[in-house]
Each structure stands twice: as structure tokens, then as C-alpha cells.
Motif scaffolding. Sequence first.
Motif, PDB file in Angstrom:
ATOM      1  N   HIS A 153     -11.559   6.554   2.801  1.00  0.00           N
ATOM      2  CA  HIS A 153     -12.863   5.939   2.552  1.00  0.00           C
ATOM      3  C   HIS A 153     -14.015   6.928   2.671  1.00  0.00           C
ATOM      4  CE1 HIS A 153     -10.956   1.899   4.060  1.00  0.00           C
ATOM      5  NE2 HIS A 153     -10.299   2.439   3.060  1.00  0.00           N
ATOM      6  N   ASP A 185      -6.513  -1.999  -4.049  1.00  0.00           N
ATOM      7  CA  ASP A 185      -6.379  -3.036  -3.030  1.00  0.00           C
ATOM      8  C   ASP A 185      -4.973  -3.599  -3.206  1.00  0.00           C
ATOM      9  OD1 ASP A 185      -6.459  -5.108  -1.248  1.00  0.00           O
ATOM     10  OD2 ASP A 185      -8.428  -5.842  -1.850  1.00  0.00           O
ATOM     11  N   THR A 245      -7.696   3.808  -1.003  1.00  0.00           N
ATOM     12  CA  THR A 245      -7.040   2.513  -0.828  1.00  0.00           C
ATOM     13  C   THR A 245      -7.628   1.793   0.382  1.00  0.00           C
ATOM     14  OG1 THR A 245      -5.187   2.717   0.738  1.00  0.00           O
ATOM     15  CG2 THR A 245      -4.953   3.827  -1.380  1.00  0.00           C
ATOM     16  N   GLU A 246      -7.601   0.474   0.303  1.00  0.00           N
ATOM     17  CA  GLU A 246      -8.173  -0.320   1.399  1.00  0.00           C
ATOM     18  C   GLU A 246      -7.487  -0.020   2.722  1.00  0.00           C
ATOM     19  OE1 GLU A 246      -9.158  -4.870   2.831  1.00  0.00           O
ATOM     20  OE2 GLU A 246      -7.785  -4.581   1.152  1.00  0.00           O
ATOM     21  N   GLU A 247      -6.188   0.128   2.700  1.00  0.00           N
ATOM     22  CA  GLU A 247      -5.434   0.207   3.946  1.00  0.00           C
ATOM     23  C   GLU A 247      -5.395   1.604   4.562  1.00  0.00           C
ATOM     24  OE1 GLU A 247      -4.966  -2.552   5.127  1.00  0.00           O
ATOM     25  OE2 GLU A 247      -5.160  -3.713   3.295  1.00  0.00           O
ATOM     26  N   ASP A 306       0.827  -1.204   0.000  1.00  0.00           N
ATOM     27  CA  ASP A 306       0.000   0.000   0.000  1.00  0.00           C
ATOM     28  C   ASP A 306       0.865   1.258   0.000  1.00  0.00           C
ATOM     29  OD1 ASP A 306      -2.810   1.229   0.497  1.00  0.00           O
ATOM     30  OD2 ASP A 306      -1.547   2.159   2.032  1.00  0.00           O
ATOM     31  N   SER A 316      -7.871   4.169   5.878  1.00  0.00           N
ATOM     32  CA  SER A 316      -9.285   4.372   6.198  1.00  0.00           C
ATOM     33  C   SER A 316      -9.727   5.815   5.995  1.00  0.00           C
ATOM     34  CB  SER A 316      -9.570   3.936   7.637  1.00  0.00           C
ATOM     35  OG  SER A 316      -8.771   4.651   8.557  1.00  0.00           O
ATOM     36  N   ASP A 335      -5.175  -8.193  -2.426  1.00  0.00           N
ATOM     37  CA  ASP A 335      -6.511  -8.796  -2.363  1.00  0.00           C
ATOM     38  C   ASP A 335      -6.341 -10.297  -2.197  1.00  0.00           C
ATOM     39  OD1 ASP A 335      -9.286  -9.072  -2.542  1.00  0.00           O
ATOM     40  OD2 ASP A 335      -9.203  -9.416  -4.696  1.00  0.00           O
ATOM     41  N   TRP A 387     -12.745  -1.644  -3.701  1.00  0.00           N
ATOM     42  CA  TRP A 387     -11.328  -1.907  -3.993  1.00  0.00           C
ATOM     43  C   TRP A 387     -11.080  -3.387  -4.266  1.00  0.00           C
ATOM     44  CZ3 TRP A 387     -12.538   1.021   0.520  1.00  0.00           C
ATOM     45  CH2 TRP A 387     -12.784   0.255   1.665  1.00  0.00           C
ATOM     46  N   ASP A 388     -11.985  -4.263  -3.797  1.00  0.00           N
ATOM     47  CA  ASP A 388     -11.857  -5.690  -4.094  1.00  0.00           C
ATOM     48  C   ASP A 388     -12.165  -5.995  -5.561  1.00  0.00           C
ATOM     49  OD1 ASP A 388     -11.424  -6.492  -1.355  1.00  0.00           O
ATOM     50  OD2 ASP A 388     -13.572  -6.306  -0.999  1.00  0.00           O
ATOM     51  N   MET A 391     -15.964  -4.906  -1.086  1.00  0.00           N
ATOM     52  CA  MET A 391     -15.781  -3.466  -1.204  1.00  0.00           C
ATOM     53  C   MET A 391     -15.304  -3.151  -2.623  1.00  0.00           C
ATOM     54  SD  MET A 391     -16.696  -2.748   1.842  1.00  0.00           S
ATOM     55  CE  MET A 391     -16.288  -1.004   2.036  1.00  0.00           C
TER      56      MET A 391
END
Length: 260
Positions: free
Chosen positions: A69, A80, A62-64, A44, A66, A83, A211-212, A209
Motif C-alpha cells: 500500500h 481485491d 493487493t488489499e491483503e 490473495d 499492507s 470483495d 482495490w474495491d 479503497m
Amino acid sequence: MEAVFRELALRAGDVIMEIYEADDFDVKTKSDDSPVTAADEAADALISAGLRAAFPDVLLVTEEQSASHTQTADTFIIVDPLDGTKEFINRRGDFTVNIAFVENGVPTRGVVYAPARERLFYTNASGESVEEAGPFAKDKVGPQAKIAVSSPDNAALLVVASKSHRDQATDDYINKYSVSDMKSAGSSLKFCLIATGEADIYPRLGRTMEWDTAAGHAVLNGAGGAVIRFDDHTPLKYGKSEYANPFFIAHAPGVDLKRG
């Protein structure tokens, strides 16, 4: 854009594989009870730095991270970095690096890199999807083959489903079809298997989500496929509240889709 995405995915893959091949690595638990490893965090950091340098005016989700978001925009990059963390932890190989560009709710550019499987998929400048043959070099693009979805046989469909998130509801839905072969795969590789014609349909009746799915969705779009909502069969859109997806179906055109 695709050149930057490709290079960053390959660099992140190197970092991920270095940790994956180590004797041991720490696994932590995030606030949503999902696992995270040093590989997620290192990939990330690398990808985020590269994207912010290359595209400073584009929102990055990005997922990591927060804090990203809660931001919204019509156009954004979504990542992601790893994943399929459960696949990574269990050393099963089906994990991917995912980077996608979304325009007006549609993922139009994407790269999916499965470093342990040595498979690299992405959309090119024309919006078509290709698979590049390895070994991969960051500064030189290897041979590319345009990929395309299958022409499904509805009497003998090829189905791919989640390896780590399979449940009875998914099996009940799959049983509505005439299936000749069933595959299990982790991460966004499932979208890519449809994009290459190795599968015809992937139903997901579970939480995901954006990003997945965005990078795999872009690759599937560029190969002639589609991703629709499970509930009303309308196209799956991006930029939703908290970047959460409803249940969905990824498929090749020509599949006689069933209602849930």
C-alpha cells in the motif's frame, strides 16, 4: 493480460467457494477493524503468485498485503481477492474476485468474478466489456456477450446501492432523483449491474479503497459508463495517496446527475 486475469479469478473463485461451502470458517479482524477470512488470504496468495509470475515488472497492490500500500507507480495491477467479505461471512453470495490494471490513473483492464452468483465480467483485448456465460472452464473461454450501459429514463431511474453500507446520507442523495426501482447489492457487482444496463446509477457516500473499485470501474468503462467524484464530478482517478477513494458516483451517460 485479460486471459491471465480471467484464469486467476476463476482459480481464486474455486478456492473461495470451497471455504464458503464448508460447515464453518474462522473470521479474524484486521487492524482497521474490517473482517478477514481464510478465503481472503488463500485467494490473495494464489492471485499474487500468478500475477508476479506473469508480470514481474509491474507493481502489484493487493488489499491483503499492507506492504504494497505504500508503493506508488503510474502503472500497476490492483487486487481485491475477496470483495464483500461481510457478504461472504453472512453467506449472502454477493462477493467478488477483483483484478484490475491501471494506466496513468485509469483502470483499463479488469475482471470481476462472482463465484456464488456464477457471473463473470471482464474487459477484452479491445477494451470492451463482456459477460461470459457459464459454466466456466479455466482453459477454454465460453460464449461471451458484449455488455453496454442503458439509455436512462430520468423520470424512472434504476438505482443500485450498497447492501452493507447504506446510510441516511446516501438515501438523501438518492431522493434527489426520480426512482422507479431500487436494488441492493454487495461488492463490485454494483458497477457490473450498471455495465449490463440492469441499473443506471450507483452513488457511494462512504469509505472505499481503490482495490474495491478498480476492476468494476474498468468493466463499467468498457461498457460505456463512467465513475466520477461526488464532490466535483471529475473522473475518479487511481494511484491516490494510500489508495483511498473519495465519495463517488458510478453512472450510465444520460443520467441527469445531481449535486450533493
